[in-house]
Motif scaffolding. Structure first.
Motif, short mmCIF file in Angstrom:
data_model
loop_
_atom_site.label_atom_id
_atom_site.label_comp_id
_atom_site.label_asym_id
_atom_site.label_seq_id
_atom_site.Cartn_x
_atom_site.Cartn_y
_atom_site.Cartn_z
N TYR A 16 0.83 -1.20 0.00
CA TYR A 16 0.00 0.00 0.00
C TYR A 16 0.87 1.26 0.00
N GLY A 17 1.88 1.26 0.87
CA GLY A 17 2.75 2.42 0.95
C GLY A 17 3.56 2.60 -0.32
N ARG A 18 4.06 1.52 -0.86
CA ARG A 18 4.83 1.59 -2.12
C ARG A 18 3.98 2.21 -3.22
N PHE A 19 2.75 1.76 -3.34
CA PHE A 19 1.85 2.29 -4.36
C PHE A 19 1.62 3.78 -4.16
N THR A 20 1.33 4.17 -2.92
CA THR A 20 1.07 5.59 -2.62
C THR A 20 2.28 6.45 -2.95
N ARG A 21 3.45 6.06 -2.45
CA ARG A 21 4.66 6.86 -2.67
C ARG A 21 5.01 6.95 -4.16
N SER A 22 5.04 5.81 -4.80
CA SER A 22 5.51 5.78 -6.19
C SER A 22 4.53 6.48 -7.13
N LEU A 23 3.24 6.25 -6.92
CA LEU A 23 2.25 6.86 -7.79
C LEU A 23 2.23 8.38 -7.61
N LEU A 24 2.21 8.85 -6.36
CA LEU A 24 2.15 10.29 -6.13
C LEU A 24 3.42 10.99 -6.59
N THR A 25 4.57 10.36 -6.38
CA THR A 25 5.82 10.95 -6.85
C THR A 25 5.78 11.15 -8.36
N ALA A 26 5.28 10.16 -9.08
CA ALA A 26 5.18 10.28 -10.54
C ALA A 26 4.10 11.28 -10.94
N LEU A 27 2.98 11.33 -10.21
CA LEU A 27 1.92 12.28 -10.52
C LEU A 27 2.37 13.72 -10.37
N LEU A 28 3.26 13.96 -9.43
CA LEU A 28 3.69 15.32 -9.12
C LEU A 28 4.91 15.76 -9.93
N GLU A 29 5.22 15.05 -10.99
CA GLU A 29 6.31 15.45 -11.86
C GLU A 29 5.98 16.80 -12.52
N PRO A 30 6.99 17.52 -12.99
CA PRO A 30 6.74 18.83 -13.62
C PRO A 30 5.84 18.73 -14.85
N ASP A 31 5.45 19.91 -15.36
CA ASP A 31 4.64 20.02 -16.58
C ASP A 31 3.27 19.39 -16.43
N GLN A 32 2.69 19.58 -15.25
CA GLN A 32 1.34 19.11 -15.04
C GLN A 32 0.52 20.26 -14.47
N PRO A 33 -0.68 20.52 -14.98
CA PRO A 33 -1.38 21.75 -14.63
C PRO A 33 -2.16 21.74 -13.32
N HIS A 34 -2.37 20.57 -12.72
CA HIS A 34 -3.30 20.49 -11.60
C HIS A 34 -2.63 20.75 -10.25
N ARG A 35 -3.48 21.07 -9.28
CA ARG A 35 -3.02 21.24 -7.89
C ARG A 35 -3.45 20.04 -7.07
N TYR A 36 -2.65 19.73 -6.05
CA TYR A 36 -2.93 18.59 -5.19
C TYR A 36 -2.80 19.02 -3.73
N THR A 37 -3.73 18.56 -2.91
CA THR A 37 -3.59 18.70 -1.46
C THR A 37 -3.50 17.30 -0.88
N LEU A 38 -2.36 17.00 -0.25
CA LEU A 38 -2.11 15.69 0.33
C LEU A 38 -2.42 15.75 1.82
N PRO A 48 9.69 16.81 1.16
CA PRO A 48 9.30 18.05 0.48
C PRO A 48 8.59 17.75 -0.84
N MET A 49 7.56 18.53 -1.13
CA MET A 49 6.76 18.32 -2.32
C MET A 49 6.91 19.49 -3.28
N PRO A 50 6.59 19.30 -4.57
CA PRO A 50 6.60 20.42 -5.52
C PRO A 50 5.63 21.51 -5.09
N ALA A 51 5.82 22.72 -5.64
CA ALA A 51 5.07 23.89 -5.20
C ALA A 51 3.57 23.71 -5.38
N ARG A 52 3.13 22.96 -6.40
CA ARG A 52 1.70 22.82 -6.63
C ARG A 52 1.05 21.80 -5.69
#
Length: 377
Positions: A16-38, A48-52
């Motif tokens: 479960y943790g592996r999926f959460t970490r790996s998926l969110l890390t990839a989702l938060l890569e640059p060049d993506q327009p959306h905002r996320y609240t974790l 530390p997370m990206p600015a968005r």
């Protein structure tokens, strides 16, 4: 769009943790327009997370009733376009009409309830949570085509309504030319190779005693072979039968030929898999079977359960067995230990199959799902 994400399983050492970490890390890569609240239950738990991406500690009370209520209030009170629960394991009720995307990794708790949730009261709570999650979810997601079929069968659903977001090996798992033991591995005083490795939890459904028995039956034929059992075996948060497994090892008088390493960080596990002869995953069921895919990415062939997507994901990369057949497991081990040529062929095909799986591709698939959910508001 603005997406909310339950990130409370970020530090969980299991799948479960592996999926959460790996998926969110990839989702938060640059060049993506959306905002996320974790949302998490400890700000210290996330890097530390990206600015968005905004990280919010909705509660400091964990999975207590108060902590669940706090997480529920936080997710319910804000105007998000969609809410993502990377696993139903950490799902909490949300009192809003915001679309909810809930990931069901498998139906292991439903098929093997006493092996996974032995307490009657805990099973009742689990079943209630799953029913509510299914009722509230606008989109159900799972991690493999195999798991989609099993979810549809278990809950009497149309499989076409369940989306699939696959998993992949983390970056640490790759072929390492000239791999040698790290200081951590050297300190374990591992026995001679060839190494038969198991990696994962020690719950009853993982079927580790059958592996111990199969290995013990071959020790006289392969006197140099050793069994390396990797995974948390003292502070496990899930149901474990580690004492039974340790007793089984002792009953076969395996002595130093069977080693429990405890939890290993990814770099050490990757080195071990590069040096291993085979990875064995004999579980009664796996929703994905990530340890086998990680082994394949290291060029290590696998012997794995047929009750999983692994025969499809790693076709040609190992031997896939009936997890209820001790003789099938013994024969598979015998075949891999007896022939270096066969082992190398499995290893090449395992590595080729694993390279087709990436978290970036999984993240893009999840992004499509979140965007589609957000457009239904």
């Amino acid at each position: 769009m603005h997406f909310a994400v339950d990130a409370t399983t970020w530090t969980n050492p299991r799948g479960y943790g592996r999926f959460t970490r790996s998926l969110l890390t990839a989702l938060l890569e640059p060049d993506q327009p959306h905002r996320y609240t974790l949302f998490t239950d400890s700000l210290a738990a996330l890097p530390p997370m990206p600015a968005r991406a905004t990280v919010t500690a909705a509660t400091h009370s964990g999975r207590t009733p108060g902590g669940i209520a706090g997480m529920s209030r936080a997710l319910s009170a804000r105007g998000f376009d969609a809410i993502l629960f990377p696993t139903v394991y950490s799902y909490v009720p949300v009192l809003s009409s915001t679309p909810k995307v809930v990931v069901f990794h498998d139906v292991i708790a439903e098929r093997f309830p006493r092996m996974t949730v032995p307490s009657t009261s805990a099973r009742l709570l689990w079943n209630a949570k799953v029913r509510l999650a299914r009722a509230q979810a606008s989109t159900l997601v799972t991690v493999s085509e195999y798991s989609r079929r099993e979810l549809a069968r278990e809950f009497h659903l149309n499989a076409a309504t369940i989306q699939v977001v696959g998993e992949a090996p983390a970056a640490a798992f790759h072929r390492i030319e000239g791999a040698t033991l790290s200081p951590r591995l050297a300190a374990l005083n591992l026995p001679p190779r060839p190494w038969i490795v198991y990696a994962g939890g020690f719950g009853p459904h993982k079927n580790v005693p059958m592996l111990v028995d199969a290995f013990a039956a071959l020790t006289s034929r392969y006197p140099q072979a050793s069994l390396i059992l990797v995974g948390e075996n003292r502070n496990e948060i899930f149901h474990s039968e580690i004492a039974t497994i340790e007793q089984r090892v002792a009953s076969h008088s395996l002595g130093p030929r069977a080693v429990f390493t405890g939890f290993l960080p990814d770099p050490d596990l990757a080195l071990l898999l590069n040096l291993a002869h085979v990875l064995v995953l004999p579980s009664l069921m796996e929703g994905f079977g990530l340890p086998a895919v990680e082994a394949a990415a290291c060029g290590c062939p696998v012997i794995a359960t047929r009750e999983s997507p692994l025969p499809e994901l790693l076709s040609g990369g190992g031997i896939f067995i009936d997890p209820h057949s001790p003789s099938a497991l013994k024969s598979a081990l015998d075949a891999v230990l007896a022939s270096d040529g066969s082992r190398e062929n499995y290893a090449r095909q395992a590595l080729a199959a694993a390279t087709m799986l990436t978290w970036e591709r999984s993240a893009m698939r999840m992004l499509d799902i979140l965007e589609a959910a957000g457009r239904t508001r």
